[in-house]
Design an enzyme around this catalytic site. Structure first.
Site, PDB file in Angstrom:
ATOM      1  CD  GLU A 128      48.021   2.952   5.481  1.00  0.00           C
ATOM      2  OE1 GLU A 128      47.971   2.396   6.529  1.00  0.00           O
ATOM      3  OE2 GLU A 128      47.073   3.694   4.918  1.00  0.00           O
ATOM      4  CE  LYS A 130      49.585  -7.543   8.384  1.00  0.00           C
ATOM      5  NZ  LYS A 130      49.817  -7.673   9.783  1.00  0.00           N
ATOM      6  CG  ASP A 132      55.162  -8.043  13.461  1.00  0.00           C
ATOM      7  OD1 ASP A 132      54.299  -8.310  13.887  1.00  0.00           O
ATOM      8  OD2 ASP A 132      56.159  -8.931  13.260  1.00  0.00           O
ATOM      9  CE1 TYR A 239      45.841   0.277  12.139  1.00  0.00           C
ATOM     10  CE2 TYR A 239      48.262   0.188  12.503  1.00  0.00           C
ATOM     11  CZ  TYR A 239      46.984  -0.553  12.695  1.00  0.00           C
ATOM     12  OH  TYR A 239      46.922  -1.588  13.618  1.00  0.00           O
ATOM     13  CE  LYS A 326      51.250 -12.215   7.503  1.00  0.00           C
ATOM     14  NZ  LYS A 326      51.155 -12.087   8.855  1.00  0.00           N
ATOM     15  CB  CYS A 420      66.953 -42.115  25.595  1.00  0.00           C
ATOM     16  SG  CYS A 420      66.039 -40.902  26.588  1.00  0.00           S
ATOM     17  CB  CYS A 423      66.383 -43.152  30.524  1.00  0.00           C
ATOM     18  SG  CYS A 423      65.560 -43.683  28.921  1.00  0.00           S
ATOM     19  CB  CYS A 438      62.942 -42.155  24.628  1.00  0.00           C
ATOM     20  SG  CYS A 438      63.329 -43.205  26.309  1.00  0.00           S
ATOM     21  CB  CYS A 444      62.507 -41.971  30.119  1.00  0.00           C
ATOM     22  SG  CYS A 444      63.735 -40.630  29.173  1.00  0.00           S
TER      23      CYS A 444
HETATM   24  S1  IVH Z   1      44.623  -1.186   8.768  1.00  0.00           S
HETATM   25  C1  IVH Z   1      40.042  -2.678   9.116  1.00  0.00           C
HETATM   26  N1  IVH Z   1      46.920  -0.644   8.517  1.00  0.00           N
HETATM   27  O1  IVH Z   1      47.955  -5.794  11.119  1.00  0.00           O
HETATM   28  C2  IVH Z   1      41.525  -2.550   8.931  1.00  0.00           C
HETATM   29  N2  IVH Z   1      46.642  -2.338  10.063  1.00  0.00           N
HETATM   30  O2  IVH Z   1      46.947  -8.358  10.094  1.00  0.00           O
HETATM   31  C3  IVH Z   1      42.409  -2.136  10.005  1.00  0.00           C
HETATM   32  N3  IVH Z   1      48.630  -3.411  10.973  1.00  0.00           N
HETATM   33  O3  IVH Z   1      44.657  -5.527  12.435  1.00  0.00           O
HETATM   34  C4  IVH Z   1      43.754  -2.365   9.799  1.00  0.00           C
HETATM   35  N4  IVH Z   1      50.091  -2.056   9.947  1.00  0.00           N
HETATM   36  O4  IVH Z   1      46.823  -4.735  13.797  1.00  0.00           O
HETATM   37  C5  IVH Z   1      46.166  -1.614   9.049  1.00  0.00           C
HETATM   38  N5  IVH Z   1      49.262   0.286   8.168  1.00  0.00           N
HETATM   39  C6  IVH Z   1      48.336  -0.778   8.886  1.00  0.00           C
HETATM   40  C7  IVH Z   1      48.803  -1.826   9.714  1.00  0.00           C
HETATM   41  C8  IVH Z   1      47.873  -2.507  10.276  1.00  0.00           C
HETATM   42  C9  IVH Z   1      49.880  -3.238  11.007  1.00  0.00           C
HETATM   43  C10 IVH Z   1      48.035  -4.423  11.942  1.00  0.00           C
HETATM   44  C11 IVH Z   1      46.545  -4.397  12.516  1.00  0.00           C
HETATM   45  C12 IVH Z   1      45.834  -5.453  11.726  1.00  0.00           C
HETATM   46  C13 IVH Z   1      46.739  -6.235  11.428  1.00  0.00           C
HETATM   47  C14 IVH Z   1      46.172  -7.079  10.577  1.00  0.00           C
END
Ligand code: IVH
Length: 681
Positions: A128, A130, A132, A239, A326, A420, A423, A438, A444
């Site tokens: 999935e 992630k 942000d 999710y 990540k 600086c 001053c 400085c 200053c």
């Molecule tokens: S699952 C116990 N799925 O990323 C597992 N988290 O760094 C629950 N996040 O706490 C999280 N997309 O706030 C899950 N597809 C996704 C996500 C996701 C973003 C966030 C979420 C999590 C954090 C972890």
């Protein structure tokens, strides 16, 4: 309040309205609040309660009515600013954990190897995006949204239901064959388009823009005025479903069901049968993420079968059945136009690059930090060069590389200043230190003013004034040294722009209150370079008084584990300056605390024990430490061979747990600690 007479109520209402209007003016217009958010909110609550009880005194001009729109215009969400509203908190039924994460494919294979060892079968994964943003937990009961709660500290969060209901994709009621009750967790995020529009609006009206869509999303979710939240363009994706006896065998099935009930889920998730396919999914999105209309910072990989998830279980902090891969931060190429040299509170000079504006991960980057002269030399950077900028999730992007092949013939080697910029004092650089300073810390202007701002800040003396007030007090010549704050008079304060009796009295009262701030914070407030909040606390506890710290020589200081050469030198130098010693005396005369109050000894039960405390507890962590110390135990910050116990709350530091497990240190819970010290029935 129940006994208040009508005429007393009218008087009180009048008084509160005036006060609140005055504070709003200080805060929004002067940018110099003189009371805390908490005190402000208390007044507002009291006024609202009185107006409710005596509707005959209601007025469309009351700050209880107007405040929503005022707050909507106010800066919000960013650190250090007024939190416009306190939400009710709600305890999570299941703690809200985070995910393990990695940037490396190797660690990802290790993750899948560990899983294979436990389940002894080929595993299928849900891959999935992630998202942000900021995590949210929705509870649906009988098909209706019962409440929406933020992650908070993982154990309890803010109830933001009213705000969440303004997000168009989140249904108030479900359709189809949904369970009686369940929780579904997800992310509230801000698509780039909404983010850029919001920031453009904020800049237009001189409000500080949000650093990134994540901050904008969490700031927006915590606004008081739901109609303002509605206009922010937030989005949501869900999710993770939780509940008792849910009728699913896989995670993907649960998410598909959620979709069929009308809940927003990601369209980009994919169930795959092997870690190789997980890797292809990552490869694909590492490129394709650039054309997504919302921010993601990686890929989440989850074991799809729920029975396997249960078998794998959780560590203290995160599930063993999921992890996040990540992405390395994105970078962009742009031209360096010029360099500014900024003077910080402690006199450190930071070179800041002005760049030809360039889009990067959904925002436009105009400035980047160059850190120090060494970094500039290392990059071999010249004005006019084309440079790569990266955002590390933080506010200020950094320059990581110069594209030498594009160096223009006229590129100029930057001239790091010798004096600086503020001053004019000659800059110094200590041996082994990267930063230029400085040295003129007592003369200053930028340093003096920021020294005051540090002194009054919440974690230091918590004096209710802002930067704008300090500027005015300095410019009028009322304050030069910290102790001058304590001889400010009401007459002087009344000469400040827009100040009235009330604001002057509030500041004087707050100064008075600061006299009882504990020694460790007073020591931190002095602003000694390299002595942060934690070091100040540690030194205050070790030495017990300013006189003892002042008397310590370099050797004594460096013998302390947590004190390195740099901090020791800085402390010695600070106390060697007669101006600083004189300030200590003056502040002492003003009544500030320069001695640590001893924790009262209750018993010797834990004597000889060395404890490390980590995680979130039912009370603030400091109270747990005090509990240990009051029973004769010692607390330290890192786990070592000497540690007797690691006291772990919710979500303790993973490194600490790892180390304790490696060393065989006993890990105990808050309850177990309490059982150790509390007399048995
Ligand atoms: S699952 C116990 N799925 O990323 C597992 N988290 O760094 C629950 N996040 O706490 C999280 N997309 O706030 C899950 N597809 C996704 C996500 C996701 C973003 C966030 C979420 C999590 C954090 C972890």
């Amino acid at each position: 309040m129940s006994k208040i007479t009508k005429s007393a109520a009218r008087e009180r209402i009048e008084f509160l309205r005036n006060e609140i209007n005055g504070h709003n003016y200080n805060y929004y217009v002067l940018n110099a609040p003189v009371i805390s958010d908490f005190e402000f909110d208390l007044m507002l609550q009291e006024l609202a309660a009185l107006e409710k009880k005596f509707p005959e005194f209601a007025s469309p001009d009351s700050p209880t009515v107007k405040v929503g729109s005022d707050i909507a215009k106010a800066p919000d969400g960013e650190a250090g600013e007024r939190r416009p509203f306190e939400f009710a908190t709600r305890t999570h039924r299941y703690p809200m954990l985070s995910l393990g994460n990695t940037y490396s494919r190797e660690e990802l294979s290790e993750f899948s190897d560990r899983i294979s060892r436990t389940i002894q079968e080929e595993c299928s994964y849900s891959c999935e995006l992630k998202f942000d943003g900021t995590a949210i937990c929705l509870t649906y009961r009988k098909g209706s949204l019962a409440y929406a709660v933020t992650r908070g500290d993982g154990v309890k969060g803010d109830d933001v239901t009213a705000n969440v209901l303004t997000i168009p994709s989140i249904p108030r009621t479900l359709h189809g064959d949904y369970p009686e009750e369940f929780e579904i967790r997800g992310e509230i995020y801000m698509p780039f388009e909404a983010f850029n529009r919001l920031n453009a609006e904020r800049e237009e009206i001189d409000e500080r823009p949000f650093a990134n869509p994540r901050n904008a999303a969490s700031g927006s979710l915590k606004l008081q005025d739901s109609s303002e939240v509605a206009s922010r363009g937030l989005a949501c994706v869900l999710y993770h479903m939780l509940g008792e006896n849910l009728p699913f065998t896989t995670h993907s099935e649960a998410i598909a069901a959620a979709k069929s009930w009308g809940l927003p889920v990601s369209e980009h998730s994919k169930v795959v049968g092997s870690i190789e396919e997980v890797n292809s999914y990552i490869d694909y999105w590492d490129q394709a993420r650039r054309s997504l209309p919302f921010p993601i910072d990686g890929i989440v990989i989850k074991v799809n079968r729920l029975d396997w998830q249960r078998k794998l279980g959780f560590t203290a902090k995160s599930p063993r059945w999921a992890t996040a891969y990540k992405f390395k931060p994105d970078r962009a190429l742009t031209q360096l136009l010029s360099i500014d040299y900024q003077v910080g509170r402690t006199g450190a000079i930071t070179p800041v690059a002005n760049l030809d504006p360039v889009p990067l991960s959904g925002t436009v980057v105009k400035r980047a930090s160059l850190h120090n002269k060494d970094q500039m030399d290392l990059l071999d950077i010249r004005i006019g060069d084309y440079v790569y900028v990266e955002k590390g999730g933080e506010i200020i992007p950094k320059i990581t590389e110069v594209e030498l092949s594009k160096r223009p013939a006229h590129a100029v080697v930057p001239d790091f200043p010798r004096y600086c910029p503020d001053c004019g004092a000659e800059l110094v650089r200590d041996e082994g230190q990267a930063k230029h300073y400085c040295p003129n810390s007592n003369a200053c202007p930028v340093q003096i003013k920021s020294g005051f701002v540090h002194f009054i800040s919440r974690k230091a003396m918590d004096i209710l004034a802002g930067e704008a007030t300090i500027d005015q007090l300095y410019d009028k010549g009322y304050i030069r040294h910290l102790s001058d704050l304590y001889s400010l008079t009401k007459e002087q304060l009344l000469t400040l722009d827009g100040w009235k009796d009330r604001s002057a009295e509030n500041l004087l009262a707050s100064l008075e209150k600061s006299r009882s701030v504990p020694f460790n914070r007073v020591f931190y407030a002095l602003g000694i370079r390299h002595v942060g909040e934690a070091s100040a606390k540690m030194l205050a506890a070790r030495f017990g008084s300013i006189d003892a710290i002042m008397a310590a020589d370099r050797d004594t200081l460096v013998q302390i584990d947590e004190v390195g050469d740099v901090m020791a030198d800085s402390i010695i130098r600070w106390f060697a300056d007669p101006v600083n010693r004189e300030q200590i005396e003056k502040l002492r005369q003003a009544g500030l605390k320069f001695e640590q109050e001893k924790t009262k000894k209750v018993s010797d039960t834990l004597s000889g024990g060395i404890f490390v405390v980590s995680g979130v507890f039912s009370v603030p962590r400091d109270e747990i430490k005090q509990l240990i110390e009051s029973h004769g135990g010692k607390t330290t910050s890192s786990v070592s061979g000497h540690t007797s116990y690691l006291v772990a709350g919710e979500a303790p530091g993973a490194e600490k747990i790892k180390k304790a497990e490696k060393l065989g240190t006993r890990i105990i819970s808050e309850e177990e600690l309490r059982a150790l010290v509390e007399p048995k029935e």
